[in-house]
Design an enzyme around this catalytic site. Structure first.
Site, PDB file in Angstrom:
ATOM      1  N   SER A 143     -60.137 -32.347  19.546  1.00 30.91           N
ATOM      2  CA  SER A 143     -59.717 -33.309  18.525  1.00 30.91           C
ATOM      3  C   SER A 143     -58.204 -33.432  18.557  1.00 30.91           C
ATOM      4  O   SER A 143     -57.491 -32.430  18.691  1.00 30.91           O
ATOM      5  CB  SER A 143     -60.142 -32.834  17.136  1.00 30.91           C
ATOM      6  OG  SER A 143     -59.511 -33.606  16.126  1.00 30.91           O
ATOM      7  N   TYR A 159     -60.252 -26.694  10.948  1.00 28.09           N
ATOM      8  CA  TYR A 159     -60.860 -27.431  12.060  1.00 28.09           C
ATOM      9  C   TYR A 159     -59.877 -27.606  13.206  1.00 28.09           C
ATOM     10  O   TYR A 159     -60.204 -27.360  14.372  1.00 28.09           O
ATOM     11  CB  TYR A 159     -61.335 -28.789  11.548  1.00 28.09           C
ATOM     12  CG  TYR A 159     -61.984 -29.666  12.593  1.00 28.09           C
ATOM     13  CD1 TYR A 159     -63.245 -29.366  13.089  1.00 28.09           C
ATOM     14  CD2 TYR A 159     -61.351 -30.815  13.064  1.00 28.09           C
ATOM     15  CE1 TYR A 159     -63.855 -30.171  14.028  1.00 28.09           C
ATOM     16  CE2 TYR A 159     -61.949 -31.630  13.999  1.00 28.09           C
ATOM     17  CZ  TYR A 159     -63.202 -31.308  14.482  1.00 28.09           C
ATOM     18  OH  TYR A 159     -63.803 -32.114  15.429  1.00 28.09           O
TER      19      TYR A 159
END
Length: 263
Positions: A143, A159
């Site tokens: 990501s 995350y």
């Protein structure tokens, strides 16, 4: 393009978004597909949608935080299709929001357990099958958040940290598994149009009392290409890394973010 004809691609985390798109494009490119997800009812529905004949898709419930579950998924695919050629690690947990000062570290545990340890458990389970083929490919979905903190969305430090850890792991794995002919790479999406993002943006629009496009346009205008990637764009990049076209690419990261990294 049938550049994966005769290959077997295992996809972990086959929800209605990216995992489904990867599986769909793998089938379109000629591969047989092994699907794993923690939600069996959803998984069965997706498998039936993708391959009503049931000839080219096999699936099994899989909890990537459990070694036996990971090994069973690999065994299911290997038995059905006589081997595994590629693994695409999509499964992730991303519901912990907050920055350093407003999040509790014990709330990070599921994120680290799934995203880091779970991805590595799934990878470790697949390695013997890939070695048996004499060559193979492992793709980890990362990501852009681990490089570029968001300015117009809630912070997800847990995350982002987990994805940063996987980027480091990818490079170590590329060196470790390279002598066995196994390539390891990452694909890094940014803002990505799919069920998850669309749902989030529509909820923001509703909260603000504005149209969906009003929320979407500032995001698009922040990208160098002024266009958001889709789940299918990311899926195609992952499958390129599974194909022979990328046979000498390992230890690398491909951004599929419309130029978000430059914003």
């Amino acid at each position: 393009m049938k550049d994966l004809e005769g290959k077997v691609v295992l996809v972990s985390g086959v929800g209605p978004g990216l995992g489904r798109a990867v599986a769909d494009r793998a089938l379109a490119r000629g591969a047989n597909v092994v699907l794993g997800d923690i939600a069996p009812h959803r998984l069965g529905e997706i498998a039936d949608e993708l391959d009503p004949s049931g000839r080219r898709v096999v699936w099994a419930e899989c909890d990537i935080t459990d070694d036996d579950s990971c090994r069973e998924l690999v065994a299911r695919g290997s038995e059905r299709f006589h081997g595994i050629d590629a693994l695409v690690n999509v499964a992730a947990f991303d519901t912990v929001f907050g920055s350093l000062m407003n999040s509790a570290f014990d709330e990070w545990d599921p994120t680290i357990e799934v995203n880091v340890k779970g991805t590595l458990r799934m990878t470790r389970a697949a390695v013997p099958a890939l070695k048996a083929r004499g060559r193979g490919s492992i793709v980890i979905i990362s990501s852009v958040g681990f490089i570029k903190p968001p300015t117009n969305a809630p912070h997800q430090l847990a995350y982002a940290s987990s994805k940063g850890a996987l980027m480091t792991a990818m490079r170590y794995l590329a060196a470790e598994l390279g002598p066995d002919g196994i390539r390891v790479n990452t694909v890094t999406p940014g803002w990505k149009l799919g069920p998850v993002l669309e749902g989030y943006l529509r909820s923001v629009a509703e909260e603000q009392g504005v149209e969906y496009g009003t929320v979407l346009e500032p995001i698009k205008s922040s990208l160098a290409l002024r266009e958001l990637a889709t789940d299918y764009d990311v899926g195609e990049a992952a499958l390129f890394l599974c194909s022979e076209q990328s046979r000498l690419i390992t230890g690398q990261n491909i951004h599929v973010d419309g130029g978000e990294i430059f914003g």
